[in-house]
Design a protein around this motif. Structure first.
Motif, short mmCIF file in Angstrom:
data_model
loop_
_atom_site.label_atom_id
_atom_site.label_comp_id
_atom_site.label_asym_id
_atom_site.label_seq_id
_atom_site.Cartn_x
_atom_site.Cartn_y
_atom_site.Cartn_z
N CYS A 129 4.30 19.01 -0.61
CA CYS A 129 2.89 19.29 -0.05
C CYS A 129 2.63 20.59 0.65
O CYS A 129 3.71 21.19 1.35
N GLU A 130 1.80 21.55 0.06
CA GLU A 130 1.53 22.73 0.73
C GLU A 130 0.78 22.59 2.24
O GLU A 130 0.46 23.49 2.66
N ASP A 131 0.15 21.43 2.52
CA ASP A 131 -0.35 21.22 3.91
C ASP A 131 0.17 21.67 4.97
O ASP A 131 1.47 21.44 4.86
N VAL B 277 7.88 18.04 2.66
CA VAL B 277 8.19 17.42 1.60
C VAL B 277 7.92 15.96 2.19
O VAL B 277 8.58 15.61 3.01
N PHE B 278 6.87 15.07 1.52
CA PHE B 278 6.48 13.84 2.08
C PHE B 278 7.36 12.87 1.15
O PHE B 278 7.14 13.06 -0.19
N ILE C 249 0.89 -1.09 -0.10
CA ILE C 249 0.10 -0.21 0.03
C ILE C 249 1.08 1.14 0.01
O ILE C 249 2.06 1.40 0.79
N LEU C 250 0.49 2.19 -0.79
CA LEU C 250 1.13 3.53 -0.58
C LEU C 250 1.17 4.31 0.61
O LEU C 250 -0.01 4.33 1.15
N ALA C 251 2.47 4.56 1.16
CA ALA C 251 2.39 5.34 2.24
C ALA C 251 3.50 6.27 2.35
O ALA C 251 4.25 6.46 1.15
N PHE C 252 3.52 6.93 3.34
CA PHE C 252 4.87 8.08 3.23
C PHE C 252 5.18 8.49 4.52
O PHE C 252 4.72 8.18 5.62
N ARG C 253 6.52 9.05 4.61
CA ARG C 253 7.28 9.70 5.84
C ARG C 253 6.94 11.14 5.69
O ARG C 253 7.11 11.92 5.08
N HIS C 254 6.17 11.72 6.93
CA HIS C 254 5.91 12.94 7.15
C HIS C 254 7.14 13.30 8.01
O HIS C 254 7.67 12.84 8.97
N PRO C 255 7.67 14.65 7.66
CA PRO C 255 9.05 14.99 8.25
C PRO C 255 8.73 15.09 9.77
O PRO C 255 9.84 15.15 10.64
N GLU D 103 -1.59 15.50 -1.67
CA GLU D 103 -0.65 14.87 -0.75
C GLU D 103 0.64 14.37 -1.46
O GLU D 103 1.77 14.19 -0.90
N ALA D 104 0.29 13.76 -2.61
CA ALA D 104 1.34 12.89 -3.38
C ALA D 104 1.50 13.51 -4.67
O ALA D 104 2.57 12.74 -5.09
#
Length: 129
Positions: free
Chosen positions: A90-92, A97-98, A15-21, A49-50
Motif C-alpha cells: 500500500c502506498e499510504d 505491506v498490509f 470479515i476482511l481484516a489486515f495487519r498493519h506493520p 489498501e487491499a
C-alpha cells in the motif's frame, strides 16, 4: 470528518481484516475525499489498501461513536472469491505491506485491534444480525 469502511464478508461470516506493520490489526477504512460519495470512497479505499476492486452494494449505516469528531460510514461490498490470505503493498503513509486475512466477527476481536476497530465491529454485529 467522514471516514468510510468497506466491509467484505465471507459466507461463513468472517470479515476482511489486515495487519498493519506499525499499527496492529485493522479493518480497511479511509477518509472521504471532497466531492466523493461514500460508496465511491469505499471502492477506492478497498482498492488502495487491499488491491481489490469490488463495488459497494449495501449501506450498513454510520456511527459517530467510534472516534471523536468522526462519522464512519460502512458499506457492504459485493461478494467475491478472495484468497484466504494475501499481502498488498500500500502506498499510504509512505508505503507499507498490509497482510490480509479473514477475522471471525461473531467472536470478540483480539486485543491487537485498537479500540476504534473494536467499536466498528460492535456496530457491524448490530447491523448484520
Amino acid at each position: 470528518m467522514d471516514k468510510v469502511c468497506p466491509v467484505v464478508i465471507r459466507g461463513d461470516g468472517r470479515i476482511l481484516a489486515f495487519r498493519h506493520p506499525l499499527a496492529g490489526l485493522q479493518f480497511v477504512k479511509g477518509t472521504l475525499e471532497e466531492e466523493e460519495s461514500t460508496p465511491e470512497a469505499a471502492t477506492r479505499e478497498l482498492h488502495e489498501e487491499a488491491g481489490v476492486v469490488l463495488s459497494a452494494v449495501h449501506y450498513l449505516g454510520e456511527s459517530s461513536t467510534i472516534v471523536d469528531d468522526e462519522t464512519w460510514h460502512f458499506w457492504l461490498m459485493q461478494d467475491s472469491d478472495l484468497p484466504e490470505t494475501w499481502d498488498h503493498a500500500c502506498e499510504d503513509d509512505g508505503g507499507h505491506v498490509f497482510s490480509f486475512f479473514w477475522q471471525d466477527l461473531t467472536q470478540p476481536l483480539p486485543q491487537e485491534f485498537a479500540a476504534p476497530f473494536q467499536r466498528a465491529a460492535e456496530h457491524l454485529r448490530e447491523v448484520l444480525t
